[in-house]
Design a protein around this motif. Structure first.
Motif, PDB file in Angstrom:
ATOM      1  N   THR A  77      14.134   5.394  15.944  1.00 51.66           N
ATOM      2  CA  THR A  77      13.853   5.140  14.530  1.00 51.66           C
ATOM      3  C   THR A  77      12.644   4.232  14.371  1.00 51.66           C
ATOM      4  OG1 THR A  77      16.209   5.415  14.038  1.00 51.66           O
ATOM      5  CG2 THR A  77      14.866   4.343  12.355  1.00 51.66           C
ATOM      6  N   ALA A  78      12.527   3.204  15.204  1.00 50.68           N
ATOM      7  CA  ALA A  78      11.366   2.305  15.140  1.00 50.68           C
ATOM      8  C   ALA A  78      10.081   3.062  15.493  1.00 50.68           C
ATOM      9  CB  ALA A  78      11.564   1.120  16.077  1.00 50.68           C
ATOM     10  N   GLY A  79      10.157   3.925  16.487  1.00 48.88           N
ATOM     11  CA  GLY A  79       8.989   4.732  16.845  1.00 48.88           C
ATOM     12  C   GLY A  79       8.568   5.646  15.705  1.00 48.88           C
ATOM     13  N   TYR A  80       9.543   6.189  15.016  1.00 51.81           N
ATOM     14  CA  TYR A  80       9.243   7.055  13.875  1.00 51.81           C
ATOM     15  C   TYR A  80       8.631   6.247  12.733  1.00 51.81           C
ATOM     16  CZ  TYR A  80       9.526  11.003  10.770  1.00 51.81           C
ATOM     17  OH  TYR A  80       9.192  12.026   9.930  1.00 51.81           O
ATOM     18  N   ALA A  81       9.114   5.029  12.539  1.00 45.37           N
ATOM     19  CA  ALA A  81       8.551   4.159  11.503  1.00 45.37           C
ATOM     20  C   ALA A  81       7.077   3.916  11.774  1.00 45.37           C
ATOM     21  CB  ALA A  81       9.312   2.832  11.450  1.00 45.37           C
TER      22      ALA A  81
ATOM     23  N   GLU B 230      21.955  -6.984  17.424  1.00 44.49           N
ATOM     24  CA  GLU B 230      21.393  -7.006  18.773  1.00 44.49           C
ATOM     25  C   GLU B 230      21.739  -5.726  19.534  1.00 44.49           C
ATOM     26  OE1 GLU B 230      21.775  -9.831  22.637  1.00 44.49           O
ATOM     27  OE2 GLU B 230      21.678 -10.819  20.690  1.00 44.49           O
ATOM     28  N   ALA B 231      22.972  -5.264  19.408  1.00 43.95           N
ATOM     29  CA  ALA B 231      23.372  -4.013  20.063  1.00 43.95           C
ATOM     30  C   ALA B 231      22.570  -2.842  19.510  1.00 43.95           C
ATOM     31  CB  ALA B 231      24.870  -3.772  19.882  1.00 43.95           C
ATOM     32  N   CYS B 232      22.368  -2.823  18.215  1.00 42.05           N
ATOM     33  CA  CYS B 232      21.583  -1.756  17.598  1.00 42.05           C
ATOM     34  C   CYS B 232      20.143  -1.797  18.104  1.00 42.05           C
ATOM     35  CB  CYS B 232      21.624  -1.875  16.076  1.00 42.05           C
ATOM     36  SG  CYS B 232      20.682  -0.581  15.241  1.00 42.05           S
ATOM     37  N   LEU B 233      19.543  -2.991  18.142  1.00 43.45           N
ATOM     38  CA  LEU B 233      18.153  -3.124  18.592  1.00 43.45           C
ATOM     39  C   LEU B 233      17.956  -2.614  20.014  1.00 43.45           C
ATOM     40  CD1 LEU B 233      17.257  -6.641  17.158  1.00 43.45           C
ATOM     41  CD2 LEU B 233      16.419  -4.412  16.355  1.00 43.45           C
ATOM     42  N   ASN B 234      18.984  -2.697  20.831  1.00 40.25           N
ATOM     43  CA  ASN B 234      18.907  -2.250  22.220  1.00 40.25           C
ATOM     44  C   ASN B 234      19.302  -0.784  22.407  1.00 40.25           C
ATOM     45  OD1 ASN B 234      18.024  -4.705  23.435  1.00 40.25           O
ATOM     46  ND2 ASN B 234      20.061  -5.538  23.042  1.00 40.25           N
TER      47      ASN B 234
ATOM     48  N   PRO C  76       3.864  -0.807  10.900  1.00 37.58           N
ATOM     49  CA  PRO C  76       4.754  -1.630  10.075  1.00 37.58           C
ATOM     50  C   PRO C  76       5.143  -2.902  10.817  1.00 37.58           C
ATOM     51  CG  PRO C  76       5.981   0.177  11.040  1.00 37.58           C
ATOM     52  CD  PRO C  76       4.540   0.370  11.425  1.00 37.58           C
ATOM     53  N   PHE C  77       5.560  -3.892  10.075  1.00 40.07           N
ATOM     54  CA  PHE C  77       6.023  -5.149  10.640  1.00 40.07           C
ATOM     55  C   PHE C  77       7.539  -5.063  10.713  1.00 40.07           C
ATOM     56  CE2 PHE C  77       7.545  -9.523   9.957  1.00 40.07           C
ATOM     57  CZ  PHE C  77       6.962 -10.125  11.058  1.00 40.07           C
TER      58      PHE C  77
ATOM     59  N   TYR D 273       8.872   9.567   4.472  1.00 39.07           N
ATOM     60  CA  TYR D 273       9.796   8.447   4.320  1.00 39.07           C
ATOM     61  C   TYR D 273      11.093   8.921   3.661  1.00 39.07           C
ATOM     62  CZ  TYR D 273      11.398   3.696   3.304  1.00 39.07           C
ATOM     63  OH  TYR D 273      12.132   2.541   3.246  1.00 39.07           O
ATOM     64  N   ALA D 274      10.948   9.632   2.540  1.00 43.65           N
ATOM     65  CA  ALA D 274      12.127  10.086   1.781  1.00 43.65           C
ATOM     66  C   ALA D 274      12.877  11.211   2.491  1.00 43.65           C
ATOM     67  CB  ALA D 274      11.703  10.536   0.393  1.00 43.65           C
ATOM     68  N   ASP D 275      12.139  12.177   3.035  1.00 51.63           N
ATOM     69  CA  ASP D 275      12.777  13.372   3.597  1.00 51.63           C
ATOM     70  C   ASP D 275      13.261  13.205   5.025  1.00 51.63           C
ATOM     71  OD1 ASP D 275      12.130  14.547   1.190  1.00 51.63           O
ATOM     72  OD2 ASP D 275      10.499  15.767   1.995  1.00 51.63           O
ATOM     73  N   GLU D 276      12.665  12.263   5.773  1.00 53.21           N
ATOM     74  CA  GLU D 276      12.977  12.176   7.200  1.00 53.21           C
ATOM     75  C   GLU D 276      13.444  10.786   7.635  1.00 53.21           C
ATOM     76  OE1 GLU D 276       9.222  13.446   8.765  1.00 53.21           O
ATOM     77  OE2 GLU D 276       9.393  15.413   7.827  1.00 53.21           O
ATOM     78  N   TYR D 277      12.688   9.759   7.296  1.00 48.72           N
ATOM     79  CA  TYR D 277      12.966   8.425   7.824  1.00 48.72           C
ATOM     80  C   TYR D 277      14.297   7.864   7.338  1.00 48.72           C
ATOM     81  CZ  TYR D 277      12.773   3.416   8.586  1.00 48.72           C
ATOM     82  OH  TYR D 277      13.085   2.146   8.943  1.00 48.72           O
ATOM     83  N   ILE D 278      14.569   7.946   6.057  1.00 48.49           N
ATOM     84  CA  ILE D 278      15.803   7.355   5.523  1.00 48.49           C
ATOM     85  C   ILE D 278      17.030   7.984   6.172  1.00 48.49           C
ATOM     86  CG2 ILE D 278      17.248   7.100   3.470  1.00 48.49           C
ATOM     87  CD1 ILE D 278      14.667   6.574   1.897  1.00 48.49           C
ATOM     88  N   SER D 279      17.069   9.303   6.268  1.00 46.67           N
ATOM     89  CA  SER D 279      18.240   9.937   6.889  1.00 46.67           C
ATOM     90  C   SER D 279      18.331   9.588   8.369  1.00 46.67           C
ATOM     91  CB  SER D 279      18.224  11.448   6.677  1.00 46.67           C
ATOM     92  OG  SER D 279      17.083  12.027   7.255  1.00 46.67           O
TER      93      SER D 279
END
Length: 100
Positions: free
Chosen positions: A83-87, A72-76, A96-97, A23-29
């Motif tokens: 990023t969602a797949g990585y989450a 909406e543009a970001c979600l698409n 995650p929800f 989370y700290a080393d990969e996801y946030i960046s």
């Protein structure tokens, strides 16, 4: 039009050490780099137990956008999908929800 927010709620991980490192080393960046149009990113940590009651979640990420159309543009976008797949990949407790 008002601001908009994407929220990612992580359950308590089964492998806390690995989750926190990733989370700290990969996801946030990744989130900061790939979530286009955001105005801010807030990552919050919650203690797993308060007053002897186990919390059903461990972390919450909030991503703010100036307008709903930017969200909406970001979600698409492919960056958001990655990023969602990585989450989902780093969430060892369960998926995650995600909500907007």
């Amino acid at each position: 039009m008002s601001s908009a927010k994407l929220i990612v709620i992580y359950p308590v991980p089964t492998d806390m050490k690995t989750f926190e490192r990733r989370y700290a080393d990969e996801y946030i960046s990744m989130a900061v780099e790939k979530l286009a149009g955001k105005t801010s990113f807030v990552a919050s940590f919650f203690h797993s137990k308060v007053n002897q009651i186990a919390a059903p979640f461990h972390r919450i990420a909030e991503v703010y956008f100036p307008l709903s159309r930017e969200l909406e543009a970001c979600l698409n976008s492919s960056g958001c999908q990655e990023t969602a797949g990585y989450a989902v990949d780093i969430s060892s407790g369960s998926a995650p929800f995600l909500t907007a």
